[in-house]
Design a protein around this motif. Structure first.
Motif, PDB file in Angstrom:
ATOM      1  N   VAL A  19      53.388  77.075  -8.389  1.00 41.97           N
ATOM      2  CA  VAL A  19      54.019  76.004  -7.614  1.00 41.97           C
ATOM      3  C   VAL A  19      55.357  75.658  -8.258  1.00 41.97           C
ATOM      4  O   VAL A  19      55.451  75.471  -9.473  1.00 41.97           O
ATOM      5  CB  VAL A  19      53.122  74.752  -7.575  1.00 41.97           C
ATOM      6  CG1 VAL A  19      53.809  73.633  -6.782  1.00 41.97           C
ATOM      7  CG2 VAL A  19      51.760  75.076  -6.971  1.00 41.97           C
ATOM      8  N   THR A  20      56.399  75.588  -7.458  1.00 37.27           N
ATOM      9  CA  THR A  20      57.712  75.151  -7.914  1.00 37.27           C
ATOM     10  C   THR A  20      57.803  73.646  -7.707  1.00 37.27           C
ATOM     11  O   THR A  20      57.770  73.169  -6.574  1.00 37.27           O
ATOM     12  CB  THR A  20      58.835  75.854  -7.131  1.00 37.27           C
ATOM     13  OG1 THR A  20      58.722  77.265  -7.288  1.00 37.27           O
ATOM     14  CG2 THR A  20      60.202  75.388  -7.625  1.00 37.27           C
ATOM     15  N   VAL A  21      57.889  72.895  -8.801  1.00 42.11           N
ATOM     16  CA  VAL A  21      57.917  71.437  -8.738  1.00 42.11           C
ATOM     17  C   VAL A  21      59.311  70.955  -9.127  1.00 42.11           C
ATOM     18  O   VAL A  21      59.787  71.233 -10.224  1.00 42.11           O
ATOM     19  CB  VAL A  21      56.876  70.810  -9.691  1.00 42.11           C
ATOM     20  CG1 VAL A  21      56.868  69.296  -9.541  1.00 42.11           C
ATOM     21  CG2 VAL A  21      55.497  71.390  -9.435  1.00 42.11           C
ATOM     22  N   ILE A  22      59.967  70.244  -8.222  1.00 44.72           N
ATOM     23  CA  ILE A  22      61.304  69.703  -8.488  1.00 44.72           C
ATOM     24  C   ILE A  22      61.178  68.186  -8.550  1.00 44.72           C
ATOM     25  O   ILE A  22      60.775  67.547  -7.585  1.00 44.72           O
ATOM     26  CB  ILE A  22      62.303  70.095  -7.390  1.00 44.72           C
ATOM     27  CG1 ILE A  22      62.296  71.605  -7.154  1.00 44.72           C
ATOM     28  CG2 ILE A  22      63.712  69.629  -7.768  1.00 44.72           C
ATOM     29  CD1 ILE A  22      63.124  72.039  -5.959  1.00 44.72           C
ATOM     30  N   THR A  23      61.518  67.632  -9.699  1.00 42.05           N
ATOM     31  CA  THR A  23      61.413  66.191  -9.871  1.00 42.05           C
ATOM     32  C   THR A  23      62.753  65.625 -10.308  1.00 42.05           C
ATOM     33  O   THR A  23      63.595  66.322 -10.866  1.00 42.05           O
ATOM     34  CB  THR A  23      60.310  65.832 -10.884  1.00 42.05           C
ATOM     35  OG1 THR A  23      60.206  64.422 -11.000  1.00 42.05           O
ATOM     36  CG2 THR A  23      60.603  66.417 -12.248  1.00 42.05           C
ATOM     37  N   ILE A  90      55.973  64.204  -2.744  1.00 40.15           N
ATOM     38  CA  ILE A  90      54.512  64.268  -2.684  1.00 40.15           C
ATOM     39  C   ILE A  90      53.832  63.033  -3.267  1.00 40.15           C
ATOM     40  O   ILE A  90      52.637  62.820  -3.035  1.00 40.15           O
ATOM     41  CB  ILE A  90      53.963  65.527  -3.384  1.00 40.15           C
ATOM     42  CG1 ILE A  90      54.281  65.495  -4.879  1.00 40.15           C
ATOM     43  CG2 ILE A  90      54.478  66.779  -2.744  1.00 40.15           C
ATOM     44  CD1 ILE A  90      53.471  66.498  -5.660  1.00 40.15           C
ATOM     45  N   GLN A  91      54.575  62.212  -4.032  1.00 35.55           N
ATOM     46  CA  GLN A  91      53.941  61.010  -4.566  1.00 35.55           C
ATOM     47  C   GLN A  91      53.521  60.049  -3.458  1.00 35.55           C
ATOM     48  O   GLN A  91      52.727  59.131  -3.689  1.00 35.55           O
ATOM     49  CB  GLN A  91      54.862  60.298  -5.563  1.00 35.55           C
ATOM     50  CG  GLN A  91      56.041  59.560  -4.968  1.00 35.55           C
ATOM     51  CD  GLN A  91      57.246  60.447  -4.734  1.00 35.55           C
ATOM     52  OE1 GLN A  91      57.187  61.648  -4.967  1.00 35.55           O
ATOM     53  NE2 GLN A  91      58.334  59.859  -4.278  1.00 35.55           N
ATOM     54  N   LEU A  92      54.007  60.289  -2.230  1.00 36.53           N
ATOM     55  CA  LEU A  92      53.655  59.427  -1.109  1.00 36.53           C
ATOM     56  C   LEU A  92      52.273  59.740  -0.551  1.00 36.53           C
ATOM     57  O   LEU A  92      51.746  58.985   0.269  1.00 36.53           O
ATOM     58  CB  LEU A  92      54.706  59.555   0.006  1.00 36.53           C
ATOM     59  CG  LEU A  92      56.121  59.114  -0.386  1.00 36.53           C
ATOM     60  CD1 LEU A  92      57.112  59.445   0.707  1.00 36.53           C
ATOM     61  CD2 LEU A  92      56.146  57.619  -0.682  1.00 36.53           C
ATOM     62  N   SER A 116      59.634  61.918  -7.115  1.00 33.82           N
ATOM     63  CA  SER A 116      60.622  61.060  -7.774  1.00 33.82           C
ATOM     64  C   SER A 116      60.107  60.403  -9.046  1.00 33.82           C
ATOM     65  O   SER A 116      60.730  59.466  -9.535  1.00 33.82           O
ATOM     66  CB  SER A 116      61.087  59.970  -6.796  1.00 33.82           C
ATOM     67  OG  SER A 116      61.684  60.541  -5.669  1.00 33.82           O
ATOM     68  N   SER A 117      58.992  60.863  -9.569  1.00 36.06           N
ATOM     69  CA  SER A 117      58.457  60.239 -10.774  1.00 36.06           C
ATOM     70  C   SER A 117      57.915  61.292 -11.723  1.00 36.06           C
ATOM     71  O   SER A 117      57.003  62.037 -11.380  1.00 36.06           O
ATOM     72  CB  SER A 117      57.337  59.257 -10.437  1.00 36.06           C
ATOM     73  OG  SER A 117      56.645  58.875 -11.600  1.00 36.06           O
ATOM     74  N   SER A 118      58.459  61.351 -12.936  1.00 33.05           N
ATOM     75  CA  SER A 118      57.945  62.282 -13.933  1.00 33.05           C
ATOM     76  C   SER A 118      56.530  61.899 -14.345  1.00 33.05           C
ATOM     77  O   SER A 118      55.695  62.753 -14.638  1.00 33.05           O
ATOM     78  CB  SER A 118      58.861  62.305 -15.159  1.00 33.05           C
ATOM     79  OG  SER A 118      58.874  61.049 -15.808  1.00 33.05           O
ATOM     80  N   THR A 267      60.790  57.010 -13.796  1.00 30.94           N
ATOM     81  CA  THR A 267      61.416  57.243 -12.497  1.00 30.94           C
ATOM     82  C   THR A 267      62.903  57.546 -12.638  1.00 30.94           C
ATOM     83  O   THR A 267      63.656  57.457 -11.668  1.00 30.94           O
ATOM     84  CB  THR A 267      61.212  56.034 -11.564  1.00 30.94           C
ATOM     85  OG1 THR A 267      61.661  54.842 -12.206  1.00 30.94           O
ATOM     86  CG2 THR A 267      59.752  55.874 -11.195  1.00 30.94           C
ATOM     87  N   TYR A 268      63.321  57.890 -13.847  1.00 32.74           N
ATOM     88  CA  TYR A 268      64.657  58.421 -14.128  1.00 32.74           C
ATOM     89  C   TYR A 268      65.785  57.414 -13.987  1.00 32.74           C
ATOM     90  O   TYR A 268      66.948  57.796 -13.958  1.00 32.74           O
ATOM     91  CB  TYR A 268      64.954  59.639 -13.227  1.00 32.74           C
ATOM     92  CG  TYR A 268      63.970  60.762 -13.405  1.00 32.74           C
ATOM     93  CD1 TYR A 268      64.071  61.632 -14.484  1.00 32.74           C
ATOM     94  CD2 TYR A 268      62.933  60.950 -12.501  1.00 32.74           C
ATOM     95  CE1 TYR A 268      63.163  62.668 -14.659  1.00 32.74           C
ATOM     96  CE2 TYR A 268      62.012  61.971 -12.664  1.00 32.74           C
ATOM     97  CZ  TYR A 268      62.136  62.825 -13.747  1.00 32.74           C
ATOM     98  OH  TYR A 268      61.224  63.839 -13.913  1.00 32.74           O
TER      99      TYR A 268
END
Length: 393
Positions: A19-23, A90-92, A116-118, A267-268
């Motif tokens: 899985v490619t995860v972009i955060t 996907i955090q939604l 949007s959250s590490s 959340t950066y």
């Protein structure tokens, strides 16, 4: 399409099973990156779902995996052939990781997902997708990317990266760099035409961060306290974290301050910079520093000195190149940044020979042999032994 340096690694990972995860923070360009990757998929058995839309969340919120499969088939996915499914934010959907794990283990499906959250992604994916994913963190634009977005040919930039001050390079790009310091590196902000539009986008990013990410990911009832803390942190960017002092200023407990700050880090919104030392026990004794994650956000939240804006920008520019720490010796004297434990940097708006001598002296108390000043303005003398901030990329 505008080139982002992270695209090279993302494109290389596209052909891998994992899985490619972009955060990364909201509005840094994650959705654009996903759509770019989908455009490179050579077949049509692919699907993009924006989970900010209720009808797309409904697909993954079915009571059984069979119902989820049927809904995805209705959207055009053929599970009998290799497929690519992209899930944005996907955090939604709290159960999204279990859905991904089931489909990943059952069918030849490649997933590309963003969040949007590490904290959410690292914890949930570590638990349920161990060995099945690679996480890529996306930041606002580096200055090199900023120039590319402003239609500068990238091959012109590489010879000057991290090199000593060159007057010709400075003269050509100094005005661009000042705009970069003022408005930061969020793609929408960079591409908008007027200052008013840039400011409006930055305000939207701040509001979205509070109303969407913070409310979703925290157990806190988000109140004025959090916004006050964000403003206070902006005014203290580059400072050491003193939870008790901040709590006293805001009228909340130090524990609440610590929780809020952790959430803003996850959340950066802020970057935490730890102390550099070869002794782990001594490192724990030092307070961490924090910087806002973008100079544009900083300028919208606070009126700070030009030096604080510059140092914040450099902290973020260096973070694009590796691990950033700061150094403090026994007498309390500091070096602004240590990059990857190997090179020391001191930030001065107008660097001088005396600044270089001070840095050389302070570095002697470390095992570090590489060091350099980073400057913002053209020196009044012929001094050139520094790196211009616009060359940090």
């Amino acid at each position: 399409m505008h080139f982002r340096s992270i695209y090279t690694a993302l494109e290389a990972h596209l052909s891998k099973r994992q899985v490619t995860v972009i955060t990364g923070m909201r509005r840094v360009g994650k959705s654009t990156a996903v759509k770019h990757l989908l455009s490179l998929v050579p077949h049509t058995n692919k699907l993009y779902l924006d989970l900010e839309k209720a009808n797309n969340r409904f697909i993954l919120n079915q009571s059984s995996y069979t119902d989820i499969e049927i809904n995805l088939q209705v959207e055009g996915i053929n599970f009998n052939e290799p497929a690519v499914i992209a899930l944005d934010e996907i955090q939604l959907v709290p159960n999204s990781t279990s859905v991904i794990k089931y489909l990943y283990d059952t069918y030849p499906v490649k997933f590309i997902v963003t969040g949007s959250s590490s904290f959410y992604l690292r914890n949930h994916f570590t638990e349920s997708l161990a060995g099945r994913k690679t996480i890529f963190e996306m930041a606002p634009l580096s200055f090199a990317e900023y120039l590319i977005f402003n239609e500068v040919e990238p091959t012109r930039l590489q010879p000057f990266a991290l090199q000593a001050y060159q007057p010709a390079f400075y003269d050509r790009y100094q005005a661009h760099y000042e705009r970069y310091l003022q408005f930061g590196g969020f793609p929408e902000v960079v591409l908008s035409e007027t200052d008013k539009d840039k400011e409006q986008y930055l305000d939207d990013i701040i509001n979205a961060h509070i109303e969407l990410d913070i409310r979703l990911l925290s157990d806190f009832s988000v109140s004025d306290d959090l916004y006050k803390l964000m403003r206070l942190l902006a005014n203290r960017t580059g400072s050491k974290v003193d939870y008790s002092k901040i709590g006293a200023l805001l009228g909340i407990s130090r524990h609440k301050v610590k929780d809020y700050l952790s959430l803003l880090n996850y959340t950066y919104f802020v970057k935490i910079v730890e102390a550099f030392t070869a002794n782990a026990d001594r490192a724990i004794a030092y307070q961490s520093k924090f910087y806002l994650s973008d100079s544009g956000l900083l300028n919208r939240l606070a009126q700070v000195s030009s030096g604080a804006v510059f140092e914040t920008a450099i902290a973020n520019q260096l973070a694009n190149l590796g691990t950033v720490q700061y150094y403090q010796n026994r007498s309390g004297a500091e070096i602004d940044f240590i990059l990857n434990g190997k090179k020391a940097f001191e930030v001065k708006e107008t660097p001088t020979e005396q600044d270089a001598a001070v840095l050389k002296h302070r570095v002697k108390s470390t095992a570090i042999t590489e060091y350099a000043l980073i400057g913002r303005h053209r020196p009044s003398s012929d001094f050139r032994q520094f790196i211009w901030g616009g060359a940090i990329y």
